[in-house]
Design an enzyme around this catalytic site. Structure first.
Site, short mmCIF file in Angstrom:
data_model
loop_
_atom_site.label_atom_id
_atom_site.label_comp_id
_atom_site.label_asym_id
_atom_site.label_seq_id
_atom_site.Cartn_x
_atom_site.Cartn_y
_atom_site.Cartn_z
N GLY A 117 0.84 -1.19 0.00
CA GLY A 117 0.00 0.00 0.00
C GLY A 117 0.87 1.23 0.00
CD GLN A 149 3.95 5.72 2.49
OE1 GLN A 149 2.90 5.21 2.10
NE2 GLN A 149 4.99 4.99 2.87
CB CYS A 198 6.49 1.65 6.48
SG CYS A 198 5.88 3.21 5.84
CG LEU A 199 6.66 0.90 0.23
CD1 LEU A 199 5.76 1.29 -0.93
CD2 LEU A 199 7.71 -0.09 -0.23
CG HIS A 215 0.87 0.77 7.53
ND1 HIS A 215 1.99 0.28 8.17
CD2 HIS A 215 1.33 1.62 6.58
CE1 HIS A 215 3.07 0.82 7.63
NE2 HIS A 215 2.70 1.64 6.65
CD GLU A 216 -0.45 2.07 3.17
OE1 GLU A 216 -0.05 3.23 3.01
OE2 GLU A 216 0.31 1.08 3.22
CG HIS A 264 1.48 6.58 5.81
ND1 HIS A 264 2.76 6.92 6.19
CD2 HIS A 264 1.53 5.26 5.51
CE1 HIS A 264 3.53 5.85 6.13
NE2 HIS A 264 2.82 4.82 5.72
NI NI Z 1 3.70 2.95 5.38
#
Ligand code: NI
Length: 178
Positions: free
Chosen positions: A47, A52, A100-101, A142-143, A146
């Protein structure tokens, strides 16, 4: 469509609150969503949230389609959430590994509600809702975090369970060799 640079933890922008989308079905919104998908797939993510890639708007994408299935991942339908609202459907939570990216190469055990209701808008501005459980509920939480400037380590209860993937793997290999 283009693959955008992903901001890493440490950038102030990742800690900021994102703005709601007020105009739907615009070329800019379509472009943002296309870039989120492209960037997520290029980096094998589950995701990605707009902040991000440096855009402080309440838009996230997650899940997989028939052409994109990273290994060892549960099947979650490809989903775009705009101005999402999550409501826990249980008081029960569980701790599971997350990555997480924006925190590449690391993972941590994060408590999340096991069941949530997701309410959001689609790209045309049409509201929809669905209930999610387990890994699906985890990814959504999680998303959406952000969008409020929250990164997963900020949710962790035990920082002993935070580290580099390759370091955890070294210990796992050592254990197997014993
Ligand atoms: Ni993340």
């Amino acid at each position: 469509m283009s693959v955008r640079k992903i901001l890493k933890m440490g950038r102030q922008l990742l800690l900021e609150e994102s703005e709601p989308i007020t105009e739907f079905n615009t070329p800019e919104l379509h472009q943002l969503i296309a870039d989120l998908w492209e960037t997520m797939k290029a980096t094998d993510g589950a995701g990605l949230a707009a902040p991000q890639i440096g855009v402080l708007k309440r838009v996230v994408v997650f899940g997989y389609d028939k052409d994109y299935h990273p290994e060892n991942m549960a099947e979650i339908p490809a989903t775009v959430l705009i101005n999402p609202k999550l409501t826990p459907l249980t008081e029960e939570f569980e701790e599971r590994w997350e990555g997480c990216l924006s925190i590449p190469g690391m993972r941590g055990a994060v408590p999340r509600y096991t069941k949530v209701r997701i309410e959001a808008y689609d790209v045309t501005g049409k509201p929809f809702s669905c209930d999610a459980e387990g890994f699906h509920a985890r990814v959504a939480q999680h998303e959406c975090d952000h969008l409020d400037g929250i990164l997963y380590p900020m949710r962790m209860l035990d920082l002993d369970c935070f580290g580099f993937n390759d370091a955890f793997e070294e210990d796992e290999q050592a254990e197997r060799a014993d």
